[in-house]
Design an enzyme around this catalytic site. Structure first.
Site, short mmCIF file in Angstrom:
data_model
loop_
_atom_site.label_atom_id
_atom_site.label_comp_id
_atom_site.label_asym_id
_atom_site.label_seq_id
_atom_site.Cartn_x
_atom_site.Cartn_y
_atom_site.Cartn_z
CB VAL A 252 -5.48 3.46 -1.84
CG1 VAL A 252 -5.39 1.75 -2.06
CG2 VAL A 252 -3.83 4.30 -2.13
CE LYS B 45 4.56 3.62 5.63
NZ LYS B 45 5.01 4.92 5.06
N GLY C 223 4.45 0.28 0.43
CA GLY C 223 2.99 0.14 -0.30
C GLY C 223 3.13 -0.82 -1.20
N GLY D 296 1.19 5.97 -3.89
CA GLY D 296 -0.21 5.96 -5.57
C GLY D 296 -0.78 5.09 -5.37
CE LYS E 275 0.45 5.11 6.53
NZ LYS E 275 0.61 5.75 5.52
CB VAL F 277 5.47 -1.70 5.42
CG1 VAL F 277 6.35 -2.04 5.60
CG2 VAL F 277 4.70 -2.39 7.62
CB ILE G 149 6.93 -3.36 -1.03
CG1 ILE G 149 7.87 -2.20 -1.96
CG2 ILE G 149 8.82 -4.15 -0.78
CD1 ILE G 149 9.11 -1.13 -1.71
CD GLU H 129 2.89 -7.09 1.85
OE1 GLU H 129 4.15 -6.48 1.86
OE2 GLU H 129 2.79 -8.62 1.89
CD GLU I 268 -1.57 14.08 2.65
OE1 GLU I 268 -3.05 15.38 1.99
OE2 GLU I 268 -1.66 12.96 1.91
#
Length: 443
Positions: free
Chosen positions: A17, A206, A135, A313, A106, A133, A137, A130, A191
């Site tokens: 990210v 979350k 990704g 992602g 989180k 939680v 959205i 934001e 993972e």
């Protein structure tokens, strides 16, 4: 013409990210400046190893191992390191030096969010999260801002893409849990150590954040009942499908009344929980496939709302991070106190026994007269009403014996009453075994 202000942005962490955030800050600098009202200058990227190989080509001079100095000289800090320390200390350092902070952490927010919120309030800076939680959205800002004039009564969320992918594979292909997990790992959704995902810990963190925003009360990780999906079998999936259900790992937060009744005036507490859940196949969340996330909200005036999209992602999550960054930059340009959270209430977190839900119960029973009546009577004695009961007869030709498989779906009742009913059922001499017990929502 007034010259546009420049704000220094410090980035902590350059994983999947973080690398995408850095790329967008560099490549889309002009667009971001026009939206923020200031130039967002990436002043440095703090990492453990500046020479590590990364998917995105970034200027070598941006990298540093001195995170402390970097955050003290920044106007905006983006924390994408993960974990509790040193992330917590660095965020507090940034806040106390007057920087607005954007984080996707989180676990830290669920464990020690109140401390961070209080420090941000004291310093008058903005703390945004934001990306913590679901990704890409946009869910936290709509809850905090768009629904601030309403009363949220229940939140149901598929907020972990790994577990949704695994359960979806089991549902669509008939795969066993271990095989679906292996496929998720092969595709990069899980993972090497998937414990945080499959045992529900990631979703629980979350859930605490969603509950805190939805009910204006600070909930921590220890307030969340958590049960993962590792015990869900292919037989559970098949039985659920046969009964018209799909199994999802849900994060649930809902208001409950004093007597364990569902939401209303004079609510007594909030139930926050994560567990495998049966949903009717016509429910909107049942159609969320693969590694996607979705959050379903019920509010008194807005009614039912659903937010759906990429739950993880690099690029999708970077979108959420940059949205928070632009918002924080605008706040700096315009002046005024930072916006963190609204905690106007002090609603207690309720134990799992107070939760109101339905149960799906699978039973292997002796096929003899009076069995159904005895089971139904026992349910009635515990104040639990049966909504659906299905029976299938099985004959063991070798033993020349017959047994029956019962599948029961109850009406909504308190978790305590339902659990007590199951324990009582186990004691009946006509019960060979309790094959499965799963919670049900949406009926």
């Amino acid at each position: 013409m007034t010259e546009m202000r420049t704000l220094k942005v410090a980035l902590l962490g350059c994983g999947n990210v973080g690398a995408q955030v850095a790329r967008i800050l560099i490549d889309d600098a002009e667009t971001l400046a026009s939206r923020a009202g200031a130039r967002l200058e990436l002043s440095g990227i703090a990492v453990r190893n500046p020479d590590a190989r990364r998917d995105v080509e970034l200027p070598r001079e941006l990298f540093t191992t001195d995170a402390d100095t970097l955050v003290k000289d920044a106007d905006l800090v983006i924390e994408l390191m993960g974990g509790i320390e040193p992330a917590r200390t660095l965020i507090l350092t940034a806040i106390r030096h007057g920087a607005c902070v954007v984080t996707g952490n989180k676990a830290l927010l669920a464990q020690d969010g109140p401390t961070l919120y209080e420090e941000a309030d004291k310093a008058g800076v903005q703390l945004s999260y934001e990306a913590a939680v679901a990704g890409a959205i946009p869910i936290l800002r709509p809850i905090r801002d768009s629904l601030s004039g309403d009363r949220i009564t229940r939140v149901l969320g598929i907020v972990n893409g790994t577990t949704n992918f695994i359960l979806d594979q089991m549902d669509t292909t008939g795969a066993q849990f271990a095989d679906a997990l292996a496929e998720a790992q092969r595709l990069g959704y899980a993972e090497a150590d998937p414990t945080a995902d499959v045992e529900g810990h990631d979703a629980a963190a979350k859930a605490a954040i969603l509950a805190s925003l939805s009910f204006h009360t600070r909930f921590a990780l220890e307030d969340v009942f958590c049960e993962g999906i590792s015990s869900v079998t292919a037989s559970d999936i098949a039985a659920a499908k046969d009964a018209g259900f799909v199994i999802k790992l849900l994060a649930i937060a809902e208001k409950l009344g004093a007597a364990g009744t569902e939401t209303g005036e004079g609510t007594d507490g909030v139930s926050v929980r994560v567990h495998p859940t049966l949903l009717p196949r016509e429910h909107p969340l049942a159609a969320v496939h693969g590694a996607f996330n979705a959050v379903f909200i019920e509010a008194e005036n807005a009614g039912e709302l659903m937010f759906y999209g990429q739950g993880a992602g690099g690029t999708p999550t970077a979108s959420a991070v940059l949205g928070d960054l632009v918002s924080a930059a605008r706040r700096i340009v315009l002046g005024g106190p930072g916006r963190t959270e609204t905690t106007t209430g002090h609603v207690p977190a309720l134990p799992i026994d107070a939760a109101v839900t339905s149960y799906y119960i699978g039973l292997d029973v002796a096929d003899q007269p009076g069995v159904l009546a005895r089971i139904a009577q026992l349910f009635a004695e515990h104040g639990v009403s049966i909504e659906i009961m299905r029976q299938t007869i099985h004959r063991d030709s070798a033993a020349k014996a017959e047994s029956a498989e019962l599948r029961i779906v109850t009406h909504r009742a308190s978790e305590a009453a339902l659990a007590a009913t199951v324990e009582a059922v186990k004691g009946l001499d006509v019960i060979n075994s309790v094959t499965s017990v799963l919670r049900v929502e949406g009926v």
